[in-house]
Motif scaffolding. Structure first.
Motif, PDB file in Angstrom:
ATOM      1  N   GLN A  97       0.815  -1.156  -0.082  1.00  0.00           N
ATOM      2  CA  GLN A  97      -0.033   0.095  -0.142  1.00  0.00           C
ATOM      3  C   GLN A  97       0.796   1.176  -0.094  1.00  0.00           C
ATOM      4  O   GLN A  97       1.749   1.480   0.757  1.00  0.00           O
ATOM      5  CB  GLN A  97      -1.110  -0.114   1.238  1.00  0.00           C
ATOM      6  CG  GLN A  97      -2.014   1.131   1.310  1.00  0.00           C
ATOM      7  CD  GLN A  97      -2.735   1.147   2.654  1.00  0.00           C
ATOM      8  OE1 GLN A  97      -3.697   1.890   2.321  1.00  0.00           O
ATOM      9  NE2 GLN A  97      -2.205   0.644   3.591  1.00  0.00           N
ATOM     10  N   GLY A 212       3.822  -5.733   5.746  1.00  0.00           N
ATOM     11  CA  GLY A 212       3.247  -5.012   6.522  1.00  0.00           C
ATOM     12  C   GLY A 212       3.640  -3.362   6.720  1.00  0.00           C
ATOM     13  O   GLY A 212       3.390  -3.045   7.971  1.00  0.00           O
ATOM     14  N   VAL A 213       4.670  -3.045   5.869  1.00  0.00           N
ATOM     15  CA  VAL A 213       5.044  -1.827   5.941  1.00  0.00           C
ATOM     16  C   VAL A 213       4.788  -1.030   4.621  1.00  0.00           C
ATOM     17  O   VAL A 213       4.705  -1.634   3.569  1.00  0.00           O
ATOM     18  CB  VAL A 213       6.772  -2.096   5.948  1.00  0.00           C
ATOM     19  CG1 VAL A 213       7.463  -0.910   5.514  1.00  0.00           C
ATOM     20  CG2 VAL A 213       7.366  -2.772   7.181  1.00  0.00           C
ATOM     21  N   ILE A 214       4.681   0.289   4.710  1.00  0.00           N
ATOM     22  CA  ILE A 214       4.442   1.025   3.610  1.00  0.00           C
ATOM     23  C   ILE A 214       5.242   0.706   2.461  1.00  0.00           C
ATOM     24  O   ILE A 214       6.533   0.223   2.422  1.00  0.00           O
ATOM     25  CB  ILE A 214       4.523   2.698   4.032  1.00  0.00           C
ATOM     26  CG1 ILE A 214       6.089   3.150   4.011  1.00  0.00           C
ATOM     27  CG2 ILE A 214       3.638   3.078   5.044  1.00  0.00           C
ATOM     28  CD1 ILE A 214       6.244   4.644   4.290  1.00  0.00           C
ATOM     29  N   ASP A 263       5.433   0.607   9.557  1.00  0.00           N
ATOM     30  CA  ASP A 263       4.186   0.063   9.371  1.00  0.00           C
ATOM     31  C   ASP A 263       3.065   0.969   9.203  1.00  0.00           C
ATOM     32  O   ASP A 263       3.139   2.122   9.529  1.00  0.00           O
ATOM     33  CB  ASP A 263       3.686  -0.419  11.055  1.00  0.00           C
ATOM     34  CG  ASP A 263       4.609  -1.646  11.294  1.00  0.00           C
ATOM     35  OD1 ASP A 263       5.475  -2.054  10.567  1.00  0.00           O
ATOM     36  OD2 ASP A 263       4.289  -2.260  12.312  1.00  0.00           O
ATOM     37  N   PHE A 264       2.124   0.422   8.708  1.00  0.00           N
ATOM     38  CA  PHE A 264       0.990   1.337   8.293  1.00  0.00           C
ATOM     39  C   PHE A 264      -0.448   1.050   9.260  1.00  0.00           C
ATOM     40  O   PHE A 264      -0.265   0.189   9.735  1.00  0.00           O
ATOM     41  CB  PHE A 264       0.538   1.257   6.934  1.00  0.00           C
ATOM     42  CG  PHE A 264       0.284  -0.168   6.199  1.00  0.00           C
ATOM     43  CD1 PHE A 264      -0.984  -0.555   6.514  1.00  0.00           C
ATOM     44  CD2 PHE A 264       1.288  -0.818   5.639  1.00  0.00           C
ATOM     45  CE1 PHE A 264      -1.111  -2.007   6.096  1.00  0.00           C
ATOM     46  CE2 PHE A 264       0.935  -2.099   5.056  1.00  0.00           C
ATOM     47  CZ  PHE A 264      -0.341  -2.833   5.430  1.00  0.00           C
ATOM     48  N   SER A 292      -4.176  -3.936   8.065  1.00  0.00           N
ATOM     49  CA  SER A 292      -3.518  -3.428   9.094  1.00  0.00           C
ATOM     50  C   SER A 292      -1.961  -3.892   9.122  1.00  0.00           C
ATOM     51  O   SER A 292      -1.840  -4.862   8.394  1.00  0.00           O
ATOM     52  CB  SER A 292      -3.946  -3.818  10.336  1.00  0.00           C
ATOM     53  OG  SER A 292      -3.393  -2.690  11.282  1.00  0.00           O
ATOM     54  N   GLY A 293      -1.164  -3.026   9.201  1.00  0.00           N
ATOM     55  CA  GLY A 293       0.299  -3.143   9.170  1.00  0.00           C
ATOM     56  C   GLY A 293       0.709  -4.056  10.182  1.00  0.00           C
ATOM     57  O   GLY A 293       0.301  -4.455  11.199  1.00  0.00           O
ATOM     58  N   GLY A 294       2.193  -4.466   9.909  1.00  0.00           N
ATOM     59  CA  GLY A 294       2.734  -5.219  11.098  1.00  0.00           C
ATOM     60  C   GLY A 294       2.461  -6.681  11.553  1.00  0.00           C
ATOM     61  O   GLY A 294       2.667  -7.124  12.221  1.00  0.00           O
ATOM     62  N   TRP A 334      -0.191 -11.209   6.125  1.00  0.00           N
ATOM     63  CA  TRP A 334       0.184  -9.950   5.643  1.00  0.00           C
ATOM     64  C   TRP A 334      -0.839  -9.399   4.357  1.00  0.00           C
ATOM     65  O   TRP A 334      -0.539  -8.491   3.933  1.00  0.00           O
ATOM     66  CB  TRP A 334       1.490 -10.044   4.866  1.00  0.00           C
ATOM     67  CG  TRP A 334       2.639 -10.624   5.889  1.00  0.00           C
ATOM     68  CD1 TRP A 334       3.342 -11.686   5.782  1.00  0.00           C
ATOM     69  CD2 TRP A 334       3.141 -10.049   7.017  1.00  0.00           C
ATOM     70  NE1 TRP A 334       4.260 -12.110   6.650  1.00  0.00           N
ATOM     71  CE2 TRP A 334       4.355 -11.057   7.518  1.00  0.00           C
ATOM     72  CE3 TRP A 334       3.059  -8.765   7.477  1.00  0.00           C
ATOM     73  CZ2 TRP A 334       5.094 -10.815   8.641  1.00  0.00           C
ATOM     74  CZ3 TRP A 334       3.847  -8.493   8.713  1.00  0.00           C
ATOM     75  CH2 TRP A 334       5.035  -9.524   9.089  1.00  0.00           C
TER      76      TRP A 334
END
Length: 396
Positions: A97, A212-214, A263-264, A292-294, A334
């Motif tokens: 994302q 899980g990260v931008i 993370d986002f 959701s992130g992470g 993820w």
């Protein structure tokens, strides 16, 4: 670089699907219609958003393509594609994302700087490749390492891509060594997307995927990996993609006061309805994605047909017909989750969706409280206005 080059102009761009909404032509940035996102759990490559900072690199000779690993390590090394393919291959289903997803809506509160994205700067793909933890073992860095004997704490990825923000230098970003060497983090050097060889837009021949990260940290067209004592000092880590409070503007900004965004936050979007939608009388399907992130799962998605006064809980799934459970080992941690609800709506309505992740984080109600000058991480409640009416075909 052997086998891979960065063009100086946009004359060698790859073909793209005509349905994409082009948000910037040079460099090319585009997203699919929101309705296309919910037609398939795994986003088709053609409909996966395109986020670029310069001309798309060209592979002239795949046999000669290689990248280097150097920095604070014992034995720097050059690796070819055959070296990566000789390592165990993993398939990881993960969302990417853009941090600027939903930036256009945030800009309606106050002007922000950046490419204007609607809600589709996101996609879910099956990435195939070698785990970065296995690759780093080739240069003597064991799994689950947080610092090398020479003081290396961060892993910097450098692209062949050239961009104006780096004054014509390469795009680059980094992640902590502890994340890079953790097999459970599923960081990949990917050469496949949805079971096929990466295409040029998505990083051919080799890219990083950091789940899980931008998306800005999943560097494409890999040229080198540097093990460093410090976080990457490049533009996109130090002077972009940082989250500032609404009080900060371009006159008083201090980039060094904030950490690079990784993370986002929890996010959900209604994809079955446009922002202004005329629907037929009767039950209306409210469908979309939540993520959701992470690696945090989606605990709940709430839907409202009266602007948030009352709520109903949507059903959630990843695979069609199988209810989603974040604690189930068969769930893709993820990946995104689809949600769906049906409701009879009044003649005019504001339909709202908000998600709650497994850590009980919930989306903020209003965009104003998270407004920031770069327009990143708009995770406010997603709202669409609809009214009951008749199409032209019905009027006959």
């Amino acid at each position: 670089m052997p086998g891979l080059r960065a063009p100086s102009n946009y004359s060698e761009e790859p073909p793209r699907h005509p349905c994409l909404k082009i948000n910037a032509k040079e460099p090319f940035n585009a997203e699919p219609p929101r309705s296309a996102l919910i037609t398939s759990y795994v986003t088709p490559v053609d409909f996966f958003y395109k986020r670029n900072h310069g001309p798309i690199p060209v592979v002239d000779d795949i046999e000669r393509y290689c990248f280097s690993i150097n920095g604070l390590i014992e034995k720097p090394k050059e690796l070819f594609m055959k070296d990566i393919r000789n390592l165990p291959k993993y398939n990881v289903t993960a969302v990417l994302q853009c941090a600027g997803n939903r930036r256009t809506a945030m800009s309606k509160t106050r002007t922000v700087k950046g490419v204007g994205w609607d809600v589709s700067a996101i996609g879910n793909a099956v990435w195939g490749g070698a785990k970065l933890a296995d690759v780093l073992e080739l240069v003597g860095i064991p799994k689950l390492t947080s610092v090398t004997p020479w003081g290396g704490k961060h892993v910097e990825f450098v692209s062949i891509d050239r961009c104006k923000e780096e004054n014509g230098g390469p795009y680059k970003a980094s992640i902590p060594l502890s994340q890079a060497t953790n097999p459970e983090a599923d960081v990949l050097l990917a050469y496949e997307m949805n079971g096929e060889t990466l295409n040029r837009d998505h990083g051919y021949p080799l890219r990083v995927v950091v789940p899980g990260v931008i998306g800005a940290r999943s560097v494409k067209w890999l040229e080198s990996i540097n093990i460093d004592a410090k976080v990457c000092q490049g533009f996109f880590m130090q002077k972009d993609y940082k989250m500032f409070p609404p009080s900060v503007n371009w006159e008083n900004i201090d980039w060094s006061s904030r950490r690079p965004q990784m993370d986002f936050p929890v996010q959900c979007v209604i994809c079955s309805l446009e922002d202004v939608n005329v629907v037929k009388h009767g039950k209306v399907a409210i469908k979309g994605y939540a993520v959701s992130g992470g690696g945090r799962g989606i605990e709940r998605v709430d839907v409202s047909i009266d602007g948030g006064k009352t709520w109903l809980e949507a059903s959630r799934y990843q695979k069609p017909g199988i209810p989603y459970n974040a604690d189930d080992e068969s769930s893709d941690k993820w990946a995104w989750v689809f949600f769906e609800a049906e409701a009879d709506i009044p003649p005019s309505a504001e339909i709202v969706a908000k998600a709650v992740d497994s850590a009980a984080n919930v989306q903020p109600e209003n965009v104003e409280v998270i407004w920031n000058l770069r327009g990143i991480l708009n995770t406010s409640w997603h709202r669409v206005q609809v009214r009951v009416g008749h199409s032209n075909m019905d009027s006959g």
